[in-house]
Motif scaffolding. Sequence first.
Motif, PDB file in Angstrom:
ATOM      1  N   TYR A 181       0.855  -1.179   0.000  1.00  7.21           N
ATOM      2  CA  TYR A 181       0.000   0.000   0.000  1.00  7.21           C
ATOM      3  C   TYR A 181       0.895   1.234   0.000  1.00  7.21           C
ATOM      4  N   VAL A 182       1.129   1.774  -1.181  1.00  8.04           N
ATOM      5  CA  VAL A 182       1.992   2.945  -1.324  1.00  8.04           C
ATOM      6  C   VAL A 182       1.384   4.150  -0.622  1.00  8.04           C
ATOM      7  N   SER A 183       0.073   4.267  -0.674  1.00  7.31           N
ATOM      8  CA  SER A 183      -0.684   5.307   0.018  1.00  7.31           C
ATOM      9  C   SER A 183      -2.089   4.782   0.256  1.00  7.31           C
ATOM     10  N   ASP A 184      -2.953   5.615   0.780  1.00  7.23           N
ATOM     11  CA  ASP A 184      -4.332   5.178   0.999  1.00  7.23           C
ATOM     12  C   ASP A 184      -5.030   4.849  -0.310  1.00  7.23           C
ATOM     13  N   ASP A 185      -4.534   5.412  -1.424  1.00  8.42           N
ATOM     14  CA  ASP A 185      -5.222   5.259  -2.707  1.00  8.42           C
ATOM     15  C   ASP A 185      -4.466   4.405  -3.720  1.00  8.42           C
ATOM     16  N   VAL A 186      -3.196   4.098  -3.449  1.00  6.94           N
ATOM     17  CA  VAL A 186      -2.359   3.411  -4.440  1.00  6.94           C
ATOM     18  C   VAL A 186      -1.816   2.108  -3.872  1.00  6.94           C
ATOM     19  N   VAL A 187      -1.975   1.028  -4.669  1.00  6.90           N
ATOM     20  CA  VAL A 187      -1.451  -0.284  -4.312  1.00  6.90           C
ATOM     21  C   VAL A 187      -0.576  -0.779  -5.460  1.00  6.90           C
ATOM     22  N   ALA A 188       0.645  -1.221  -5.135  1.00  4.84           N
ATOM     23  CA  ALA A 188       1.528  -1.831  -6.126  1.00  4.84           C
ATOM     24  C   ALA A 188       1.580  -3.332  -5.867  1.00  4.84           C
ATOM     25  N   TYR A 189       1.602  -4.127  -6.930  1.00  4.80           N
ATOM     26  CA  TYR A 189       1.575  -5.578  -6.763  1.00  4.80           C
ATOM     27  C   TYR A 189       2.531  -6.255  -7.727  1.00  4.80           C
ATOM     28  N   ALA A 190       2.914  -7.488  -7.396  1.00  2.00           N
ATOM     29  CA  ALA A 190       3.757  -8.301  -8.271  1.00  2.00           C
ATOM     30  C   ALA A 190       3.526  -9.758  -7.919  1.00  2.00           C
ATOM     31  N   GLY A 191       3.732 -10.650  -8.909  1.00  2.00           N
ATOM     32  CA  GLY A 191       3.500 -12.067  -8.657  1.00  2.00           C
ATOM     33  C   GLY A 191       4.241 -12.968  -9.614  1.00  2.00           C
ATOM     34  N   TYR A 192       4.444 -14.194  -9.159  1.00  2.00           N
ATOM     35  CA  TYR A 192       5.078 -15.239  -9.975  1.00  2.00           C
ATOM     36  C   TYR A 192       4.314 -16.536  -9.733  1.00  2.00           C
ATOM     37  N   THR A 193       3.980 -17.238 -10.811  1.00  2.00           N
ATOM     38  CA  THR A 193       3.178 -18.460 -10.703  1.00  2.00           C
ATOM     39  C   THR A 193       3.672 -19.505 -11.689  1.00  2.00           C
ATOM     40  N   ARG A 194       3.803 -20.732 -11.209  1.00  2.00           N
ATOM     41  CA  ARG A 194       4.073 -21.874 -12.087  1.00  2.00           C
ATOM     42  C   ARG A 194       2.855 -22.799 -12.042  1.00  2.00           C
ATOM     43  N   GLY A 195       2.538 -23.415 -13.202  1.00  2.00           N
ATOM     44  CA  GLY A 195       1.361 -24.264 -13.252  1.00  2.00           C
ATOM     45  C   GLY A 195       1.557 -25.486 -14.120  1.00  2.00           C
TER      46      GLY A 195
END
Length: 637
Positions: free
Chosen positions: A409-423
Amino acid sequence: MRRVLLAVAVMAAAVAPAYAQRTDDNAAREAEDAFGSSVGNERVGLYNAFDVRGFSPVDAGNVRLDGLYFDQQARLTDRIAEGSTVRVGLTAQSYPFPAPTGIADFTIRRAGDELIVSPALTLGPFGGWSAELDAKVPLVEGKLGVALGVGVYREQEHFGGAPKYESVAILPRWRPADDVEIIPFWSRIRFSDEEAQPLLFTDGTRLPPKIERRNYIGQDWADNDGHADNYGVLARARLGGWTIRGGAFRSLVVEETSFANIFAGVTPAATATSLVVANPELRYGSVSGELRVSRSIVDGDRLHVIHASLRGREQKRRYGGSQLLNYGTVSLAAQVDRPVPLFAFGPQTRDRVEQGTVGLAYEGRWKKVGELSLGLQKTDYRKTITQPGRLVPETRDKPWLFNATAAAYVSDDVVAYAGYTRGLEESPVAPIEAVNRAEAPPAIHTRQVDGGVRWAITSKLKLVAGLFEVRKPYFNLDSANRFGQLGAVRHRGIELSLAGELAKGLNVVAGTVLLDAKVRGALVDSGAIRARPIGAIGRTSVLVLDYRLPQVEGLSVDAVVESTSDRTASLTTSLEVPARAVLSLGTRYRFKVDGTPMTARAVVGNVFNNYGFSTGGSGFFIYNVPRRITFSITADL
C-alpha cells in the motif's frame, strides 16, 4: 419442461411476495474492473472464460465454482451460475493457488429467506427468441430453500443456423446451523438442430471474399444433438477460526451426433471444396473436487490465513472414429444440400486422466502496509490413451508448483503488486480439421510473471495498470495437418483498466490490452513458420458507458465500443486480418406495474453493420455478427 414450470409456479404461490433480483442486473455498473465479469445474461470486459491474455482458462483447466476447483467439461447454464469473474493480476493476489492462464470463477445461485421469481422474455436477434424463469424459494426460514430455473431458447445464428436449446437447474440450500451450508445441485442443457458454423480456409495468402451473412451454406442434416450436464455438491462450515470448504462435481458432455462444416481452398470467386466431418457419439466427462481447510489468525493489524487443499479429478474422453465426406467444389453464395449419406464410422480413441494435488498456502494481510501470498503444490498427473492400432505410452508427471504474490500500500489510494506463478495445465485439443482431431496432448508446464499498480481515483472509480508475461509450449497444425507441439510461445503485454462511476449517473468500464505474442523454436529459426502465433491481436480495447438520465426516473442508455488491431491470420505467411471497431447501443427502462419491478431493455449490436473476419488458432476464418436488434423484458413477480 411443463412439469418443472408448474412446480415453480406452485411453490411461488405458496409463500411471500418477491424482492428484486434480475431486474437489477447490470454488468457495466457491477464490474469492479475491465478484465471480465458477468451478471446474469450480461457480460463486459476484455476477457472471458475462454480468452485471458491470449489463452483459455477453460481449456487449461482453470475453472472454479464458488472458488473451488472444478474440471469443467460441459458448459454451465446461467440457471446455475449467477455471474462470473476473471481473476488476473491484482484480483488474483489473495486468491489461493492462482494459475498462469488466469482463473474463471463462477458464482452459483443461492436461495435465501426471500421469495424471488423472475421471468424473462427475449426477442431477437434475427427473429430468434428465448424464455427464462428463475426462482429462489424459501421453504424453512433460515434453514432450507431451493433455487431453480428453466430456459427455452430458439435461436437464429448470424451464419444462418437455427439451434434449439433447453436448460434446467435445481439447487437446494440447507443450513443446519448458522455457520454451515450444504448445496447439492443438478443442471442440464439439451441442444438439438445445432448447425455447425462453417469454417473457411484459404491458401494462406489472402482473406476469404465477402460473402452474404445469415445465409447457411452447410448441410441441413449436419446438426449437432446431445446434452451437457453439471451436478454435484458444495459445502462449507466455519468453526471458530477454522473454515472448511468442499466440493465434488460431475461434468459430462454427450454429443449424440456432431458435425463440422469445412470449406477448404476458398477462392476470390467465392468457391471452395466442401468437406463435412461426421462423428459417432462422443463423450467427455470428468469427476473432480476440492477439500480446503483454512485457519485464520488475527494479530492486531495483521491477519494470517493458512490454507491446506486436496484436489483431484478423473477425466475420461471418448472421441475419434469420424468420417470425412468430400462434396467437391461448391459456391459460397448458395447452399447445395446433399442427401444424407450412409455413415461408416471407425473405431474410437479413449483417454483417461487421473490427477491429485496437495497444496499449502499462506496469506498475510497487514492493514495499511501490504499483503503477501505464498503457495506450494505437489501434483501427481497420469494420462493413458487407448488408440486402435497404436500403442501410446502412458504419460506421468509429478512436478512441484509454486506461487508468490505481494502487494504494497503505497498510500491510501495506491497499491503496487507483483507475482510469480508456475502451473501444470491442460494442453489445447486438436481442432476438428486436424488429422488427429479431438486428440489432447498431455498436460504442459506453464509460468507467469506479472505486476502493476491500482489507483483509487475516487471511492467509486479505480484505475489498474499492469505488465505480464506468460510462457507455454506452443501447439498447432504442422505441414501434414497433424496437431502437435511446434515450439514455445511467450505472451508479453500491458493491461489497462478503468472502472466505476465517472460522474453522477455515469458508469464506465474501459480497458486495453497491448499484447506481444512470440513463438520460438526450430521451426521458427528455419523459417518454416512465423514468429507470431495465429490469432494473435496486438491491441484489444473495450469501452462501456452506462448513463442514467436524471430527467426520467428508471431510464438509462449505454454504449459499447469494441476495437481490435490487426491479427495474425497465417502460420506461414504475412497475412493479417484488418483492424476493426464495432459500436453497440442500448437502453433500459426500470418501472413498476402494480408494485412489480420490471425492466425493459433494447440493444442494437454492430450499429454500422461493419463486416470483418476473425481467425481461429488453426487458421480458419469466420465472419462477424451483422447489425442486430434484441429486445428483452424481465420481471420480479
